[in-house]
Write an enzyme that holds these catalytic residues in place. Structure first.
Site, PDB file in Angstrom:
ATOM      1  CB  SER A 155      -0.882  -0.005   1.251  1.00 24.12           C
ATOM      2  OG  SER A 155      -1.679   1.152   1.273  1.00 24.12           O
ATOM      3  N   GLY A 156       0.599   2.169  -0.881  1.00 23.59           N
ATOM      4  CA  GLY A 156       1.397   3.399  -0.952  1.00 23.59           C
ATOM      5  C   GLY A 156       2.639   3.289  -1.823  1.00 23.59           C
ATOM      6  CB  ALA A 157       4.302   0.467  -3.554  1.00 26.91           C
ATOM      7  N   GLY A 158       2.707   2.937  -5.040  1.00 20.14           N
ATOM      8  CA  GLY A 158       2.519   3.722  -6.259  1.00 20.14           C
ATOM      9  C   GLY A 158       1.718   3.030  -7.352  1.00 20.14           C
ATOM     10  CE  LYS A 159      -0.937  -1.882  -4.911  1.00 19.03           C
ATOM     11  NZ  LYS A 159      -0.289  -1.209  -3.768  1.00 19.03           N
ATOM     12  CB  SER A 191      -1.750  -9.392  -5.690  1.00 18.73           C
ATOM     13  OG  SER A 191      -1.153  -8.347  -6.423  1.00 18.73           O
TER      14      SER A 191
END
Ligand code: ADP
Length: 184
Positions: free
Chosen positions: A14-18, A86
């Site tokens: 979460s928050g990685a940039g997906k 995922s």
């Protein structure tokens, strides 16, 4: 226009940039004239997979349902952008095998960076014990072993990440040049 369907599967914390990268890639592909759909984990959990929680079993079921829809769209020539944490490798491999035309994009930033960004305020709540089974804090994340693309969003700009994804699509033969010529 001859378009080959493909699923681009964006996985990461979460928050990685997906979401940010998929939206930017979507805009680029649409401008080039390609048919694109986004399946975003947060949105899908409000309809297609509503009611599922965050146990391993429910997370895997969430991914299987997303994978099923993605497979249908892919075989009809759509470029599908899936944005979902995922966290489990095995079910990602399962949907890869089912879909076939599959490009895994590891959206990678260290946990500390994602937590510092805390885009939705969820890390703070997870640290406070208000959210159980939070990926990276109290639930596992299994990084891809051999992703087609890795975006290090702590080290590269959004434009660089988007360019990497598009370059991979082109190299893998998913962006037929006649399509681009049509909209040029
Ligand atoms: P996710 O969908 O993985 O939960 P988001 O896309 O919602 O993550 O949030 C990622 C945050 O990181 C955004 O605030 C975005 O502006 C920022 N960011 C910084 N650098 C990048 C980059 N190279 N790619 C994508 N996002 C980035």
């Amino acid at each position: 226009m001859q378009q080959r369907g493909v699923t681009l599967w964006f996985t990461g914390l979460s928050g990685a940039g997906k979401t940010t990268i998929t939206r930017a890639v979507e805009a680029k592909l649409r401008a080039m004239g390609y048919g694109v759909e986004i399946l975003d984990g947060d949105i899908v959990r409000e309809n297609l997979t509503k009611g599922l929680g965050f146990s391993k079993e429910d997370r895997d079921e969430n991914i299987r349902r997303i994978g099923f829809v993605s497979q249908l769209l892919t075989r009809h020539g759509v470029i599908v952008l899936v944005s979902a944490i995922s966290p489990y490798r095995a079910v990602r491999e399962e949907v890869r095998q089912k879909i076939g035309n599959f490009v895994e994009v590891f959206v990678n930033a260290p946990l500390a960076v994602c937590e510092e960004r805390d885009v939705k305020g969820l890390y703070k709540r997870a640290r406070a014990g208000e959210i159980a089974n939070f990926t990276g804090i109290s639930d596992p994340y299994e990084p891809p072993v051999n992703p087609e693309v890795e975006c290090r969003t702590d080290l590269e700009t959004l434009d660089e990440s988007v360019a990497k994804v598009l370059a991979a699509l082109e190299e893998l033969g998913y962006l037929p040049s006649n399509a681009k010529a049509t909209v040029a």
